[in-house]
Design an enzyme around this catalytic site. Structure first.
Site, PDB file in Angstrom:
ATOM      1  N   ASP A  18       2.540   6.792   2.160  1.00 33.62           N
ATOM      2  CA  ASP A  18       2.681   7.582   3.848  1.00 33.62           C
ATOM      3  C   ASP A  18       3.722   8.781   4.044  1.00 33.62           C
ATOM      4  O   ASP A  18       4.426   8.658   4.941  1.00 33.62           O
ATOM      5  CB  ASP A  18       3.736   6.695   3.843  1.00 33.62           C
ATOM      6  CG  ASP A  18       3.437   5.387   4.053  1.00 33.62           C
ATOM      7  OD1 ASP A  18       2.649   4.673   3.588  1.00 33.62           O
ATOM      8  OD2 ASP A  18       3.942   4.153   3.512  1.00 33.62           O
ATOM      9  N   LYS A  21      -0.734  11.029   5.107  1.00 26.54           N
ATOM     10  CA  LYS A  21      -1.990  12.104   4.749  1.00 26.54           C
ATOM     11  C   LYS A  21      -3.342  11.973   6.195  1.00 26.54           C
ATOM     12  O   LYS A  21      -4.271  12.970   5.411  1.00 26.54           O
ATOM     13  CB  LYS A  21      -2.138  11.402   3.432  1.00 26.54           C
ATOM     14  CG  LYS A  21      -1.354  11.150   2.065  1.00 26.54           C
ATOM     15  CD  LYS A  21      -1.560  10.915   0.796  1.00 26.54           C
ATOM     16  CE  LYS A  21      -1.480   9.301   1.475  1.00 26.54           C
ATOM     17  NZ  LYS A  21       0.291   9.055   0.982  1.00 26.54           N
ATOM     18  N   GLY A  45      -2.546   2.640   4.274  1.00 27.51           N
ATOM     19  CA  GLY A  45      -2.892   2.998   5.070  1.00 27.51           C
ATOM     20  C   GLY A  45      -2.386   4.037   6.222  1.00 27.51           C
ATOM     21  O   GLY A  45      -1.115   4.497   5.846  1.00 27.51           O
ATOM     22  N   HIS A  46      -3.530   4.664   6.417  1.00 23.50           N
ATOM     23  CA  HIS A  46      -3.776   5.640   7.304  1.00 23.50           C
ATOM     24  C   HIS A  46      -4.125   5.739   8.440  1.00 23.50           C
ATOM     25  O   HIS A  46      -4.546   5.358   9.035  1.00 23.50           O
ATOM     26  CB  HIS A  46      -5.072   6.299   6.752  1.00 23.50           C
ATOM     27  CG  HIS A  46      -5.036   7.177   5.178  1.00 23.50           C
ATOM     28  ND1 HIS A  46      -5.342   7.441   4.057  1.00 23.50           N
ATOM     29  CD2 HIS A  46      -3.359   6.615   3.992  1.00 23.50           C
ATOM     30  CE1 HIS A  46      -4.728   7.253   2.220  1.00 23.50           C
ATOM     31  NE2 HIS A  46      -3.785   6.684   2.325  1.00 23.50           N
ATOM     32  N   GLN A 228      -2.198   6.103  -1.615  1.00 26.81           N
ATOM     33  CA  GLN A 228      -0.451   6.540  -2.412  1.00 26.81           C
ATOM     34  C   GLN A 228       0.020   7.994  -2.116  1.00 26.81           C
ATOM     35  O   GLN A 228      -0.043   8.641  -1.941  1.00 26.81           O
ATOM     36  CB  GLN A 228      -0.854   6.304  -3.354  1.00 26.81           C
ATOM     37  CG  GLN A 228      -0.678   3.839  -3.205  1.00 26.81           C
ATOM     38  CD  GLN A 228      -2.351   3.973  -2.916  1.00 26.81           C
ATOM     39  OE1 GLN A 228      -3.280   4.098  -3.610  1.00 26.81           O
ATOM     40  NE2 GLN A 228      -2.339   3.058  -1.590  1.00 26.81           N
TER      41      GLN A 228
HETATM   42  P1  GDP Z   1      -0.344   7.555   5.448  1.00 20.89           P
HETATM   43  O1  GDP Z   1      -0.218   7.008   4.596  1.00 20.89           O
HETATM   44  O2  GDP Z   1       0.591   9.063   3.987  1.00 20.89           O
HETATM   45  O3  GDP Z   1      -1.507   8.930   5.886  1.00 20.89           O
HETATM   46  O4  GDP Z   1       0.501   8.136   6.165  1.00 20.89           O
HETATM   47  P2  GDP Z   1       0.947   7.080   7.468  1.00 20.89           P
HETATM   48  O5  GDP Z   1      -0.239   7.045   7.967  1.00 20.89           O
HETATM   49  O6  GDP Z   1       0.918   5.195   6.493  1.00 20.89           O
HETATM   50  O7  GDP Z   1       2.319   7.028   7.900  1.00 20.89           O
HETATM   51  C1  GDP Z   1       2.823   8.559   8.761  1.00 20.89           C
HETATM   52  C2  GDP Z   1       3.201   8.436  10.246  1.00 20.89           C
HETATM   53  O8  GDP Z   1       3.484   8.766  10.664  1.00 20.89           O
HETATM   54  C3  GDP Z   1       2.475   7.953  10.430  1.00 20.89           C
HETATM   55  O9  GDP Z   1       2.411   7.044  12.092  1.00 20.89           O
HETATM   56  C4  GDP Z   1       1.951   8.956  10.946  1.00 20.89           C
HETATM   57  O10 GDP Z   1       1.075   9.342  12.802  1.00 20.89           O
HETATM   58  C5  GDP Z   1       3.172   9.636  11.561  1.00 20.89           C
HETATM   59  N1  GDP Z   1       3.176  11.318  11.732  1.00 20.89           N
HETATM   60  C6  GDP Z   1       2.474  11.966  10.285  1.00 20.89           C
HETATM   61  N2  GDP Z   1       2.540  13.955  10.573  1.00 20.89           N
HETATM   62  C7  GDP Z   1       3.665  13.351  11.086  1.00 20.89           C
HETATM   63  C8  GDP Z   1       4.683  14.267  11.622  1.00 20.89           C
HETATM   64  O11 GDP Z   1       4.568  15.619  11.620  1.00 20.89           O
HETATM   65  N3  GDP Z   1       5.121  14.049  12.945  1.00 20.89           N
HETATM   66  C9  GDP Z   1       5.706  12.950  13.031  1.00 20.89           C
HETATM   67  N4  GDP Z   1       6.660  12.504  13.860  1.00 20.89           N
HETATM   68  N5  GDP Z   1       4.941  11.605  12.544  1.00 20.89           N
HETATM   69  C10 GDP Z   1       3.902  12.238  12.621  1.00 20.89           C
HETATM   70  P1  IMO Z   2      -0.784   4.475   1.846  1.00 20.90           P
HETATM   71  O1  IMO Z   2      -2.209   5.391   1.414  1.00 20.90           O
HETATM   72  C1  IMO Z   2       3.299   3.743   0.812  1.00 20.90           C
HETATM   73  C2  IMO Z   2       2.994   0.549  -3.232  1.00 20.90           C
HETATM   74  C3  IMO Z   2       3.466  -1.274  -2.523  1.00 20.90           C
HETATM   75  C4  IMO Z   2       4.366  -1.262  -3.673  1.00 20.90           C
HETATM   76  C5  IMO Z   2       3.223  -0.279  -5.159  1.00 20.90           C
HETATM   77  C6  IMO Z   2       2.197  -1.677  -5.397  1.00 20.90           C
HETATM   78  O2  IMO Z   2      -0.661   4.427   3.109  1.00 20.90           O
HETATM   79  O3  IMO Z   2       0.315   6.556   1.656  1.00 20.90           O
HETATM   80  P2  IMO Z   2      -0.407  -2.240  -4.355  1.00 20.90           P
HETATM   81  O4  IMO Z   2      -0.555  -2.967  -3.560  1.00 20.90           O
HETATM   82  O5  IMO Z   2      -0.699  -0.915  -4.735  1.00 20.90           O
HETATM   83  O6  IMO Z   2      -0.378  -3.176  -5.784  1.00 20.90           O
HETATM   84  O7  IMO Z   2       1.493  -2.102  -4.290  1.00 20.90           O
HETATM   85  O8  IMO Z   2       2.435   0.516  -4.198  1.00 20.90           O
HETATM   86  N1  IMO Z   2       1.932   0.863  -1.687  1.00 20.90           N
HETATM   87  C7  IMO Z   2       1.970   1.841  -0.950  1.00 20.90           C
HETATM   88  N2  IMO Z   2       3.275   2.335  -0.724  1.00 20.90           N
HETATM   89  N3  IMO Z   2       1.679   3.663   1.208  1.00 20.90           N
HETATM   90  C8  IMO Z   2       0.709   3.265   0.224  1.00 20.90           C
HETATM   91  O9  IMO Z   2      -0.576   3.905   0.901  1.00 20.90           O
HETATM   92  C9  IMO Z   2       0.824   2.214  -0.255  1.00 20.90           C
HETATM   93  N4  IMO Z   2       0.324   1.903  -1.256  1.00 20.90           N
HETATM   94  C10 IMO Z   2       0.304   0.709  -2.235  1.00 20.90           C
HETATM   95  O10 IMO Z   2       4.212  -0.776  -1.732  1.00 20.90           O
HETATM   96  O11 IMO Z   2       5.741  -0.414  -3.989  1.00 20.90           O
HETATM   97 MG    MG Z   3       0.362   5.085   4.351  1.00 24.52          MG
END
Ligand code: GDP
Ligand code: IMO
Ligand code: MG
Length: 432
Positions: A18, A21, A45-46, A228
């Site tokens: 999270d 990415k 979850g991206h 991840q």
């Molecule tokens: P990922 O799993 O690495 O793709 O990250 P997620 O999408 O799960 O979580 C990142 C969250 O931060 C998302 O809601 C993005 O829209 C948000 N985000 C990403 N870059 C930035 C940033 O530079 N500033 C802010 N405020 N939000 C960001």
């Molecule tokens: P993105 O790509 C954050 C965590 C789960 C749990 C552990 C194992 O959005 O960054 P799993 O279902 O993979 O066997 O769970 O890994 N986890 C993540 N945490 N971002 C993710 O993906 C994750 N994918 C799995 O919360 O701790």
């Molecule tokens: Mg994510």
């Protein structure tokens, strides 16, 4: 390689996932010809925000929102066909002109019994739950490594699929019924459901390793999108509180069939602070008002499960470890804007354990759980930075914070995120 050169770039999460990415992938995808997911599944979850529209992608590469790009789901990914179908349909329903999507023949499938097992295994762990996403990821990879898995190519062969499904359903049902004493998977229902996905998989299936290697030969820009993060890596992460794949850079080679000599750059996406979802030790975690404030300001709630993310200060021990195991060439620092308005910002520069200073990320979770962060405190900045386009225009203290991160990690910052939108990205160095 400098700006404007053709390149293969691996993008990875450097912390516990999270990091943003999806956003950085979407931003870089503009200059890429191909965007490839190489591991994980719909545990990811991206979030990508284009204009005022938010997209949450779980399985499909975040390049899909750029018409004309080729998107690939590599052999290292585990695919839940139901999720794939739903995700594609939801993009179509939202009127997105989809880029071309290919799925590798060798990718393994997530079956209904994997989801049931994920749930049953978690329940069985009781107080030692891992906090998985319950999407069947661990059991699907376990089957891959115990050589029981069903791949895309197997599903495209009716007889092969029926035989494997029958055998696996029988075996898993014995486990589910006798050992876990829980719901079993109904073979007939699964076969009927999965037969409905054959046409979709046939439409997209390909030998993607060949496609990518040919593209590299002809000088195309390739972006490998990790899911991840390094600390969730099955080998290098906080085992057993990890996922079951390799989110680190080497995973991009294994998960696509591209050799390491063909990789030019590795960009580590790193949040300006640290978060984690699920269980396991987290040295800089803030169980106080500051943690709540960061969670609120950063909207730190899971994209996949909606769970509140645990929040803490930036951890240099992790950043250095991640740099080493990924061979990072650049950093993309995200969510710098979330720290605006704080009087002071802390950076954990080492751990302390019984008066001993620890600079290397420990393998033992017992040791990690006892580590106390050693903090350095920096002055914050009060200005809103969300509209800033050039690094030189950032408040002095924000620049000092970034400089300090570069100094401590010894990796240059190429991109800075100052908001959710594609446009809220400061480019320090072009990667393609
Ligand atoms: P990922 O799993 O690495 O793709 O990250 P997620 O999408 O799960 O979580 C990142 C969250 O931060 C998302 O809601 C993005 O829209 C948000 N985000 C990403 N870059 C930035 C940033 O530079 N500033 C802010 N405020 N939000 C960001
Ligand atoms: P993105 O790509 C954050 C965590 C789960 C749990 C552990 C194992 O959005 O960054 P799993 O279902 O993979 O066997 O769970 O890994 N986890 C993540 N945490 N971002 C993710 O993906 C994750 N994918 C799995 O919360 O701790
Ligand atoms: Mg994510």
């Amino acid at each position: 390689m400098g700006c404007g050169d053709l390149a293969t770039v691996i993008l990875v999460g450097t912390q516990w996932g999270d990091e943003g990415k999806g956003k950085v992938t979407d931003f870089l995808a503009e200059k890429a010809d191909i965007v490839v997911r190489f591991q994980g599944g719909n545990n990811a979850g991206h979030t990508v925000v284009v204009g005022d529209t938010e997209f949450k992608l779980h399985l499909i590469p975040s390049g899909i929102l750029h018409p004309g790009k080729l998107c690939i789901i590599g052999n290292g990914v585990v695919i839940d066909p139901a999720v794939l179908q739903k995700e594609l349909q939801s993009l179509i329903d939202r009127g997105i002109p989809l880029s071309k999507l290919l799925i590798d023949h060798r990718a393994h499938l997530i079956m209904p019994y994997h989801r049931l097992l994920d749930e049953a295994e978690e329940k069985n762990r009781g107080a030692n739950q891992l906090g998985t996403t319950k999407r069947g990821i661990g059991p699907a990879y376990a089957d891959k490594y115990s050589r029981e898995g069903i791949r895309v190519v197997d599903m495209l062969d009716d007889q092969e699929f029926a035989e494997k499904l029958k055998k696996n359903t029988n075996n898993k049902n014995r486990l589910l019924d006798k050992y876990y004493q829980t719901t079993v998977d109904e073979y007939d229902q699964t076969q009927l459901e999965y037969n409905g996905y054959v046409a979709l998989l046939r439409k997209h299936a390909a030998d993607c390793g060949e496609v990518i290697n040919e593209a590299i030969k002809s000088g195309k820009n390739i972006l490998f999108e990790g899911a991840q993060g390094a600390l969730l890596d099955i080998d290098f992460g906080t085992y057993p509180y990890v996922t079951s794949s390799h989110p680190t850079a080497a995973g991009a080679c294994l998960g696509t069939g591209v050799g390491p000599t063909n990789i030019d750059k590795v960009i580590g996406v790193i949040k300006a602070y640290t978060t984690r979802v699920g269980e396991g030790p987290f040295p800089t975690e803030l169980n106080d008002q500051m943690g709540d404030l960061i969670r609120r300001q950063g909207h730190e709630f899971g994209t996949t499960t909606g769970r509140p993310r645990r929040c803490g200060w930036f951890d240099v021990v992790i950043a250095r470890y991640s740099t080493r195991i990924n061979g990072l060439s650049h950093l993309a620092v995200t969510k710098l804007d979330v720290l605006s308005g704080l009087a002071e910002i802390k950076i954990c520069i080492a751990y302390k354990l019984n008066d001993q200073i620890i600079n290397n990320f420990p393998a033992s979770l017992k040791v990690l759980a006892q580590c106390e962060p050693v903090y350095e405190t920096m002055p914050g900045w009060q200005e809103d930075i969300t509209e800033i386009k050039n690094i030189a225009d950032l408040p002095l203290n924000a620049r000092r914070y970034l400089d300090r991160l570069t100094e401590l990690t010894e990796v240059p910052v190429a991109l800075i995120g100052v908001g959710q939108k594609r446009s809220q990205t400061i480019v320090v160095e072009e990667l393609f």
